[in-house]
Motif scaffolding. Sequence first.
Motif, mmCIF file in Angstrom:
data_model
loop_
_atom_site.group_PDB
_atom_site.id
_atom_site.type_symbol
_atom_site.label_atom_id
_atom_site.label_comp_id
_atom_site.label_asym_id
_atom_site.label_seq_id
_atom_site.Cartn_x
_atom_site.Cartn_y
_atom_site.Cartn_z
ATOM 1 N N THR A 234 0.801 -0.975 0.083
ATOM 2 C CA THR A 234 -0.074 -0.095 -0.077
ATOM 3 C C THR A 234 0.912 1.316 0.137
ATOM 4 N N CYS B 172 2.230 1.904 -3.466
ATOM 5 C CA CYS B 172 0.921 2.451 -4.475
ATOM 6 C C CYS B 172 0.584 3.923 -4.007
ATOM 7 N N GLY C 202 -3.744 -1.858 -4.692
ATOM 8 C CA GLY C 202 -4.083 -1.319 -3.139
ATOM 9 C C GLY C 202 -5.251 -2.187 -2.785
ATOM 10 N N PHE D 201 -5.354 3.064 2.166
ATOM 11 C CA PHE D 201 -6.194 2.604 1.202
ATOM 12 C C PHE D 201 -7.306 3.801 0.876
ATOM 13 N N THR E 164 -2.518 0.559 7.137
ATOM 14 C CA THR E 164 -2.792 0.257 5.702
ATOM 15 C C THR E 164 -4.489 0.703 5.227
#
Length: 388
Positions: free
Chosen positions: A56, A59, A74, A94, A90
Amino acid sequence: MAARLTRPHRDDVLIAVSGLGGGLLLWAIGLYSRTANDPITVVDARWAVLVPLVVTTACELLRRTRPRTALLVGTVAITADLVTRGNLATIVMFTDLVYAAVLYGTRASARRIVWITGLLTVIGTVVPYVAWRVPQALLIGVGVALVTVAPAATGWVVRDHRDAADAERLRAEQTALLAEMDRSQAVAAERARMARELHDMVANHLSAIAIHSTAALSIDDPGTSREALSVIRENSVEGLAEMRRLIGILRDDDGEPSAVPTLDGLTALVDGARANGLDITLDTDHGTVPAPVELAAYRIVQESLTNALKHACPGRVTVALVQQDSVLDVRVTSPYGHRDGPRAPGSGAGLVGMRERAALLGGTFEAGPDGGFWAVRATLPLTEGGSE
C-alpha cells in the motif's frame, strides 16, 4: 514508457513515508486492527501484517501518476490485510488511494469508482445482516462505507470544485483574449479613421501647393509666380488650420466635441477648389442627413476634387448630391484624358479611403472612366450602416 519513468510527486512521497512510518510504529508496539482470535484472521504471523502495509505504501507513490493502477493494487493489498491481524495505517492509506483515484483519474473512471464503492457498501450491509440476522452486522456496512464511499465521494466533490475553477479560469482567459482582440480591432479602426481624416484634410491643400509651386518654378513670369505664391500661401494656412483641427480631435482635453465638416460647408469647399483653378458646378438636392453620412459625403467630395486638381484635364467638374428615398447619391465627374502641365503625385490612398467610408455606412462606391470623364459615385444609406 515516459509515463512509467515519471517521478512521484513530492507530496506523494511524504504521504507514503508518513504512512509507512505510522504503520511500522503500530506494528512495533503490537497494535493491530483485529485480535488473533478474530474469525476473519487466517494468517496470525506478525510479519504478514507488513506485506499489505509495504504494498500500500508503494501504491501511494503512484496515487497521482497512476491512480487507477495504484487503486487496483491497493485493493489487493487491503484484501490481504483482512486475512491478517490488520494494520490501521494500511486501511488509512487505502482510503487515500480511493480518494486519489477519483480526484486524479479520468472522469469516466472516477464515476465508475463512485458507483462501485456504493455497490460494495450496499453488499457489505445487506449480506452480513441477511446471513447473521443481528443488528451488529450492519456495522460492517458502515465500515465499508467509511473506507470506500466516504473517500470516493470526497474526491468527487473536490474534483467538481477543481473542474469548476478550471472552467472559470479558462472562461476568464477567453474573456481577456476577446477583450484584447476587441481593443486591437478598435485601435486598428481608429488608426484607419485617423489616416482617412489626415489624408482628406491635408491632401487637397498639399496637392494645390505642389501644382502651383511647380508652375511657379517652370514659368518665368513674375505675375504668374506671384499669383502661384499667393495660392500656395493660402493653401498652406488652410492646411495648417486643418492640421490643428485634427490635433484637436486627437487630443480633446476640454471634453468638448470638435467641429466636423457638414454638407453646409460644401460651398466653401467648392470655392476653395475654384480658387485653385478648377471650374466647378455644384448641384445639391437633399434634406436632413445624419451626421456620419454628412461627414462621409463631404470627405468623398473633398477627395474627388483633390483628385480632379491633380489629374483632371481642363474642363468643367460637376458635383451633385441627390437624396432619393433613404439614400444619398454623391456623384463627381471631371474631364478625363491626357493632361498638359504639372501634376501632383498620387498614392491611391484617396480611393481606398472613399471606398472605406462608403462601406462603413453600408453603401457602395464606384470610381473609373465613363466616356470622356472620370466619374466617382457613392450611394450612402440614410437609415442603416456603420458610423464614423
